[in-house]
Design a protein around this motif. Sequence first.
Motif, PDB file in Angstrom:
ATOM      1  N   GLN A  74       0.806  -1.210   0.000  1.00 16.62           N
ATOM      2  CA  GLN A  74       0.000   0.000   0.000  1.00 16.62           C
ATOM      3  C   GLN A  74       0.846   1.269   0.000  1.00 16.62           C
ATOM      4  OE1 GLN A  74      -2.620  -0.603   3.422  1.00 16.62           O
ATOM      5  NE2 GLN A  74      -4.172  -1.466   2.066  1.00 16.62           N
ATOM      6  N   LEU A  75       0.332   2.272  -0.711  1.00 16.47           N
ATOM      7  CA  LEU A  75       0.931   3.598  -0.770  1.00 16.47           C
ATOM      8  C   LEU A  75      -0.043   4.574  -0.121  1.00 16.47           C
ATOM      9  CD1 LEU A  75       3.343   5.257  -2.087  1.00 16.47           C
ATOM     10  CD2 LEU A  75       1.753   5.725  -3.958  1.00 16.47           C
ATOM     11  N   GLU A  76       0.470   5.441   0.767  1.00 16.89           N
ATOM     12  CA  GLU A  76      -0.413   6.411   1.429  1.00 16.89           C
ATOM     13  C   GLU A  76      -0.231   7.798   0.827  1.00 16.89           C
ATOM     14  OE1 GLU A  76      -2.023   7.743   5.836  1.00 16.89           O
ATOM     15  OE2 GLU A  76      -0.357   6.329   5.656  1.00 16.89           O
ATOM     16  N   LEU A  77      -1.349   8.429   0.505  1.00 15.04           N
ATOM     17  CA  LEU A  77      -1.372   9.779  -0.063  1.00 15.04           C
ATOM     18  C   LEU A  77      -1.378  10.794   1.062  1.00 15.04           C
ATOM     19  CD1 LEU A  77      -3.594  10.955  -3.014  1.00 15.04           C
ATOM     20  CD2 LEU A  77      -3.480  12.301  -0.918  1.00 15.04           C
ATOM     21  N   PHE A  78      -0.513  11.785   0.968  1.00  9.99           N
ATOM     22  CA  PHE A  78      -0.399  12.848   1.965  1.00  9.99           C
ATOM     23  C   PHE A  78      -0.400  14.218   1.283  1.00  9.99           C
ATOM     24  CE2 PHE A  78       1.869   9.331   4.034  1.00  9.99           C
ATOM     25  CZ  PHE A  78       1.361   9.370   5.319  1.00  9.99           C
ATOM     26  N   ARG A  79      -0.586  15.244   2.088  1.00  9.25           N
ATOM     27  CA  ARG A  79      -0.305  16.647   1.763  1.00  9.25           C
ATOM     28  C   ARG A  79      -0.980  17.155   0.494  1.00  9.25           C
ATOM     29  NH1 ARG A  79       0.354  15.593   6.059  1.00  9.25           N
ATOM     30  NH2 ARG A  79       2.316  15.112   7.112  1.00  9.25           N
ATOM     31  N   LEU A  80      -2.202  16.660   0.202  1.00  5.79           N
ATOM     32  CA  LEU A  80      -2.925  17.210  -0.949  1.00  5.79           C
ATOM     33  C   LEU A  80      -3.446  18.592  -0.582  1.00  5.79           C
ATOM     34  CD1 LEU A  80      -4.121  16.883  -3.788  1.00  5.79           C
ATOM     35  CD2 LEU A  80      -6.172  15.928  -2.703  1.00  5.79           C
ATOM     36  N   SER A  81      -3.032  19.589  -1.344  1.00  8.37           N
ATOM     37  CA  SER A  81      -3.475  20.953  -1.087  1.00  8.37           C
ATOM     38  C   SER A  81      -3.407  21.745  -2.385  1.00  8.37           C
ATOM     39  CB  SER A  81      -2.588  21.624  -0.025  1.00  8.37           C
ATOM     40  OG  SER A  81      -3.078  22.894   0.325  1.00  8.37           O
ATOM     41  N   VAL A  82      -4.406  22.605  -2.594  1.00 11.77           N
ATOM     42  CA  VAL A  82      -4.443  23.464  -3.768  1.00 11.77           C
ATOM     43  C   VAL A  82      -4.762  24.880  -3.310  1.00 11.77           C
ATOM     44  CG1 VAL A  82      -5.596  23.970  -5.961  1.00 11.77           C
ATOM     45  CG2 VAL A  82      -5.154  21.596  -5.317  1.00 11.77           C
ATOM     46  N   SER A  83      -4.050  25.840  -3.836  1.00 10.02           N
ATOM     47  CA  SER A  83      -4.289  27.246  -3.509  1.00 10.02           C
ATOM     48  C   SER A  83      -5.744  27.618  -3.775  1.00 10.02           C
ATOM     49  CB  SER A  83      -3.365  28.131  -4.349  1.00 10.02           C
ATOM     50  OG  SER A  83      -3.764  29.475  -4.311  1.00 10.02           O
ATOM     51  N   SER A  84      -6.336  28.387  -2.870  1.00 10.19           N
ATOM     52  CA  SER A  84      -7.747  28.769  -3.012  1.00 10.19           C
ATOM     53  C   SER A  84      -7.991  29.548  -4.299  1.00 10.19           C
ATOM     54  CB  SER A  84      -8.187  29.597  -1.800  1.00 10.19           C
ATOM     55  OG  SER A  84      -7.389  30.770  -1.662  1.00 10.19           O
ATOM     56  N   GLN A  85      -6.985  30.260  -4.798  1.00  7.54           N
ATOM     57  CA  GLN A  85      -7.135  31.049  -6.019  1.00  7.54           C
ATOM     58  C   GLN A  85      -7.084  30.188  -7.283  1.00  7.54           C
ATOM     59  OE1 GLN A  85      -4.787  31.829  -3.684  1.00  7.54           O
ATOM     60  NE2 GLN A  85      -5.741  33.622  -2.717  1.00  7.54           N
ATOM     61  N   HIS A  86      -6.701  28.926  -7.144  1.00  7.12           N
ATOM     62  CA  HIS A  86      -6.527  28.064  -8.318  1.00  7.12           C
ATOM     63  C   HIS A  86      -7.427  26.832  -8.279  1.00  7.12           C
ATOM     64  CE1 HIS A  86      -2.899  30.546  -8.418  1.00  7.12           C
ATOM     65  NE2 HIS A  86      -2.851  30.286  -9.706  1.00  7.12           N
ATOM     66  N   ARG A  87      -8.459  26.881  -7.463  1.00  7.01           N
ATOM     67  CA  ARG A  87      -9.383  25.748  -7.419  1.00  7.01           C
ATOM     68  C   ARG A  87     -10.387  25.841  -8.562  1.00  7.01           C
ATOM     69  NH1 ARG A  87      -9.889  26.121  -0.866  1.00  7.01           N
ATOM     70  NH2 ARG A  87      -7.718  25.502  -0.501  1.00  7.01           N
ATOM     71  N   GLY A  88     -10.989  24.704  -8.883  1.00  2.00           N
ATOM     72  CA  GLY A  88     -11.945  24.664  -9.971  1.00  2.00           C
ATOM     73  C   GLY A  88     -11.304  24.432 -11.324  1.00  2.00           C
ATOM     74  N   GLN A  89      -9.995  24.175 -11.349  1.00  3.95           N
ATOM     75  CA  GLN A  89      -9.285  23.921 -12.600  1.00  3.95           C
ATOM     76  C   GLN A  89      -8.927  22.446 -12.775  1.00  3.95           C
ATOM     77  OE1 GLN A  89      -6.090  26.809 -13.588  1.00  3.95           O
ATOM     78  NE2 GLN A  89      -6.588  27.814 -11.667  1.00  3.95           N
ATOM     79  N   GLY A  90      -9.341  21.615 -11.809  1.00  5.38           N
ATOM     80  CA  GLY A  90      -9.013  20.191 -11.889  1.00  5.38           C
ATOM     81  C   GLY A  90      -7.633  19.855 -11.365  1.00  5.38           C
ATOM     82  N   ILE A  91      -6.989  20.782 -10.647  1.00  4.15           N
ATOM     83  CA  ILE A  91      -5.626  20.541 -10.159  1.00  4.15           C
ATOM     84  C   ILE A  91      -5.604  19.432  -9.116  1.00  4.15           C
ATOM     85  CG2 ILE A  91      -3.656  21.559  -8.952  1.00  4.15           C
ATOM     86  CD1 ILE A  91      -4.351  24.221 -10.229  1.00  4.15           C
ATOM     87  N   ALA A  92      -6.557  19.447  -8.191  1.00  3.56           N
ATOM     88  CA  ALA A  92      -6.586  18.423  -7.144  1.00  3.56           C
ATOM     89  C   ALA A  92      -6.751  17.029  -7.757  1.00  3.56           C
ATOM     90  CB  ALA A  92      -7.713  18.701  -6.150  1.00  3.56           C
TER      91      ALA A  92
END
Length: 228
Positions: free
Chosen positions: A136-154
């Motif tokens: 298993q691989l654990e995903l950490f530290r997912l974060s996207v700047s509030s000014q760049h959300r809604g672009q599919g970055i996450a």
Amino acid sequence: MAPYHIRRFQERDHKQAVDLFCRGMQEHIPTTFRHMLTLPRTLLLLSGAPLTVVLVSGSWLLAIVCVFFLLLLLRFLARQPFKEYMTMCLRTDMADITKSYLNARGSCFWVAESGGQVVGTVAALPVKDPPVGRKQLELFRLSVSSQHRGQGIAKALVRTVLQFARDQGYSDVVLETSVMQQGAITLYEGMGFQRTGQFLYPSNINWLMEFSIIHFMYPLPTAQEHGL
């Protein structure tokens, strides 16, 4: 908005990555505070304490002051889980991202860059003691700047981790997130992650907050399941 691209972390990204992580954690404090205000025990405290003040002192002014200070206290308490978590991370993996994520095999840290700025991050580490027969691989530290959300970055960052896991031969990608992070929960469930458990965050004030952590898992198809 400028286009973005995802790449491996470089040491020059450290300050921006840490700042983005901290801002992301702090965004959840108002949601936690509003959540606390809906809990029966909190409502009982906010009504019972001022009433007691009125009965003892006969002063409605003191009762109003009491409510004001109780709200300040609750706002302060809403910060604690995130403050504790940030402090721990800044002393451990986020203190040296290269050492924590890039020097070990089977792990990585990525950033999304737009206009020369780090606008998103995600990381992954192998699970030390996975279930028997699983890698298993654990995903950490997912974060996207509030000014760049809604672009599919996450989504793109999560897909980067999933592809990395496939390439490295992992059987599952797992992660944990809090019940306060509704945007993250919606994202993970929409991408096919499955809830596998929920537990209370280990904190001395959880009797007041009911702050829970949700565990997710994304099973990856094996070569045998593909008929290869």
